[in-house]
Motif scaffolding. Structure first.
Motif, mmCIF file in Angstrom:
data_model
loop_
_atom_site.group_PDB
_atom_site.id
_atom_site.type_symbol
_atom_site.label_atom_id
_atom_site.label_comp_id
_atom_site.label_asym_id
_atom_site.label_seq_id
_atom_site.Cartn_x
_atom_site.Cartn_y
_atom_site.Cartn_z
ATOM 1 N N ARG A 177 -70.380 -94.511 110.762
ATOM 2 C CA ARG A 177 -70.323 -93.915 112.076
ATOM 3 C C ARG A 177 -71.008 -94.868 113.017
ATOM 4 N NH1 ARG A 177 -66.127 -90.178 111.868
ATOM 5 N NH2 ARG A 177 -66.494 -88.740 110.213
ATOM 6 N N GLY A 229 -72.676 -91.762 103.147
ATOM 7 C CA GLY A 229 -71.594 -90.821 103.748
ATOM 8 C C GLY A 229 -70.475 -91.893 104.646
ATOM 9 N N LYS A 230 -69.825 -91.284 105.459
ATOM 10 C CA LYS A 230 -68.974 -91.862 106.457
ATOM 11 C C LYS A 230 -69.656 -92.878 107.157
ATOM 12 C CE LYS A 230 -64.546 -92.218 108.265
ATOM 13 N NZ LYS A 230 -64.868 -93.684 108.222
ATOM 14 N N PHE A 258 -77.207 -90.534 108.409
ATOM 15 C CA PHE A 258 -75.939 -91.021 108.311
ATOM 16 C C PHE A 258 -75.542 -92.431 109.158
ATOM 17 C CE2 PHE A 258 -74.495 -86.706 107.136
ATOM 18 C CZ PHE A 258 -73.888 -86.835 106.046
ATOM 19 N N GLU A 280 -76.271 -90.366 113.960
ATOM 20 C CA GLU A 280 -75.734 -89.154 113.121
ATOM 21 C C GLU A 280 -76.884 -88.678 112.262
ATOM 22 O OE1 GLU A 280 -72.217 -89.185 111.050
ATOM 23 O OE2 GLU A 280 -72.486 -87.118 110.490
ATOM 24 N N ARG A 315 -76.979 -82.834 108.001
ATOM 25 C CA ARG A 315 -76.865 -81.347 108.296
ATOM 26 C C ARG A 315 -78.182 -80.769 108.095
ATOM 27 N NH1 ARG A 315 -70.551 -79.858 107.291
ATOM 28 N NH2 ARG A 315 -69.822 -81.805 107.775
ATOM 29 N N ASN A 319 -68.508 -83.516 113.342
ATOM 30 C CA ASN A 319 -69.781 -83.845 112.971
ATOM 31 C C ASN A 319 -70.636 -84.195 114.313
ATOM 32 O OD1 ASN A 319 -68.435 -86.208 113.599
ATOM 33 N ND2 ASN A 319 -69.416 -87.314 111.776
#
Ligand SMILES: NC(=O)NC(NC(N)=O)C(=O)[O-]
Length: 395
Positions: free
Chosen positions: A65, A62-63, A39, A69, A72, A104
């Motif tokens: 950041r 994804g988002k 991420f 990150e 999962r 997260n």
């Protein structure tokens, strides 16, 4: 031994926060390896600026950041990364900042350290932009050779919390006094952390043969450190000891606009600005010595350079420094400062050099105090001189 300060009652900030960030990208800190950067890449951990957040920004993975990150995990194990300190040294504490990682955030971390010789650090594959990737089998094979499971534990597996602003900062004290070159940051099992700050000092060895060579006695790489200051709102004074030239205002010491600044500033007889407000910072030299050449660099500070500066010096023992520090340098009976450079005008975006003829005292000192008026920013201070032992009385 390590202490997780966020478990302590009260909101007392740890003393080590005034030390240098030895891992910061601005002093040459690097990520050598990360198990997963899906991420957001681990390089973000070492950024100097505070973490950012953009509510509507998404990447193809994804988002977006501003931190490290990982995915999962759907397999056993945990994620970890290897960090090469920009300035190897003794570590007194860590800050794991989880700003904007809510939902997260990595729930637990541990930190291990090693002191490696250059030949013990394998050339890992170039990292480049790692977003959306995990470590290759080849990289995993190479890092296994570093036996990084066997490194010294500085922070045992500890819970961290997420939150906003100060609540996002998780502090850990490290008490080992050894010199370290590399860190392994483990997160259990996965998730994100915005920044890892590594607070410490360089312990340079000063060989006797080098005693007649000019050294920058206050440089971070030579063990110099900021031990007190009046204002660090827009940039910490420790920044001005950093390696090389400052790349931007971000690499300097910048105070907020002084509230005491009068609307009309007065000039004294010698053209020196007379202002009630001033800002100051005290620095401990990496080694006691005689300062013979000084540079005050206002590069990048164009509309916010200080009008005037002065530089003073004194001798302090460790106990005296600790006492003044504990009182935030406000004791009436403060150190007896000796003038090295009296009040002198500064120019915007300029390197100002002073040699022995401009320096008022060529004696041995351990600490200096840089004062500027009324406020503003400086990007570097260099204090070249000769390391010398203290006079017998003060040893
Ligand atoms: N909204 C998220 O942050 N989701 C995920 N993270 C990113 N960066 O997209 C996640 O669940 O870990």
């Amino acid at each position: 031994m390590t202490v997780h300060l966020s478990e302590k009652k009260g909101n007392v900030l740890p003393d080590f926060l005034h030390l240098n960030d030895l891992g910061c990208e601005s002093v040459g800190g690097k990520v050598l390896f990360a198990t997963d950067d899906f991420f957001a890449p681990a390089e973000n951990l070492l950024k100097k600026q505070r973490p950012a957040y953009h509510a509507d920004l998404f990447t193809e993975f994804g988002k977006w950041r501003d931190g490290w990150e990982t995915r999962r995990k759907r397999i056993p194990g945990h994620d970890w990364c290897l960090i090469q300190l920009g300035v190897p040294g003794t570590i007194y504490g860590f800050e794991a900042d989880t700003s904007y990682f809510a939902g997260n955030c990595a729930p637990q971390i541990s930190i291990q350290a090693a002191c490696l010789k250059p030949e013990e650090v394998p050339a890992l594959l170039a990292r480049g932009n790692r977003i959306g990737t995990a470590a290759s089998d080849e990289e995993l094979r190479i890092v296994k050779e570093m036996r990084s499971d066997e490194w010294t534990s500085l922070v045992p597996i500890s819970k961290i919390k997420s939150g906003n602003l100060e609540a996002a900062r998780n502090y850990f004290v490290a008490t080992s006094k050894q010199k370290w070159t590399h860190l392994r940051l483990n997160i259990y099992p996965d998730g994100g952390i915005a920044r890892l700050k590594v607070y410490g000092t360089m312990q340079r060895e000063w060989p006797l043969s080098g005693l007649n060579h000019l050294s920058d006695l206050v440089a971070m790489v030579n063990g110099g450190v900021c031990v007190g200051y009046s204002d660090a709102q827009l940039g910490h004074p420790g920044n001005i000891l950093g390696p090389g030239r400052a790349k931007s205002m971000k690499d300097g010491w910048e105070t907020s606009r002084s509230l005491q600044r009068p609307p009309i500033l007065k000039l004294g007889d010698k053209g020196i600005l007379l202002v009630p407000g001033s800002e100051w910072a005290v620095f401990r030299l990496g080694h006691s010595g005689v300062i013979t050449h000084i540079e005050i660099d206002t590069s990048h500070f164009k509309g916010n350079f200080p009008d005037t500066f002065k530089l003073e010096a004194c001798i302090l023992s460790t106990e005296e420094e600790n006492e003044y520090n504990a009182q935030k340098w406000t004791l009436k009976q403060g150190p007896k400062w000796n003038t090295l450079v009296p009040a002198t005008k500064l120019k915007p975006h300029t390197r100002h050099f002073f040699d022995g003829t401009a320096i008022k005292m060529l004696d041995v000192f351990t600490h200096v105090k840089l004062t500027f008026a009324p406020d503003g920013g400086v990007s570097r201070m260099r204090l070249w001189g000769f390391p010398r032992a203290l006079p017998d009385m003060r040893k």
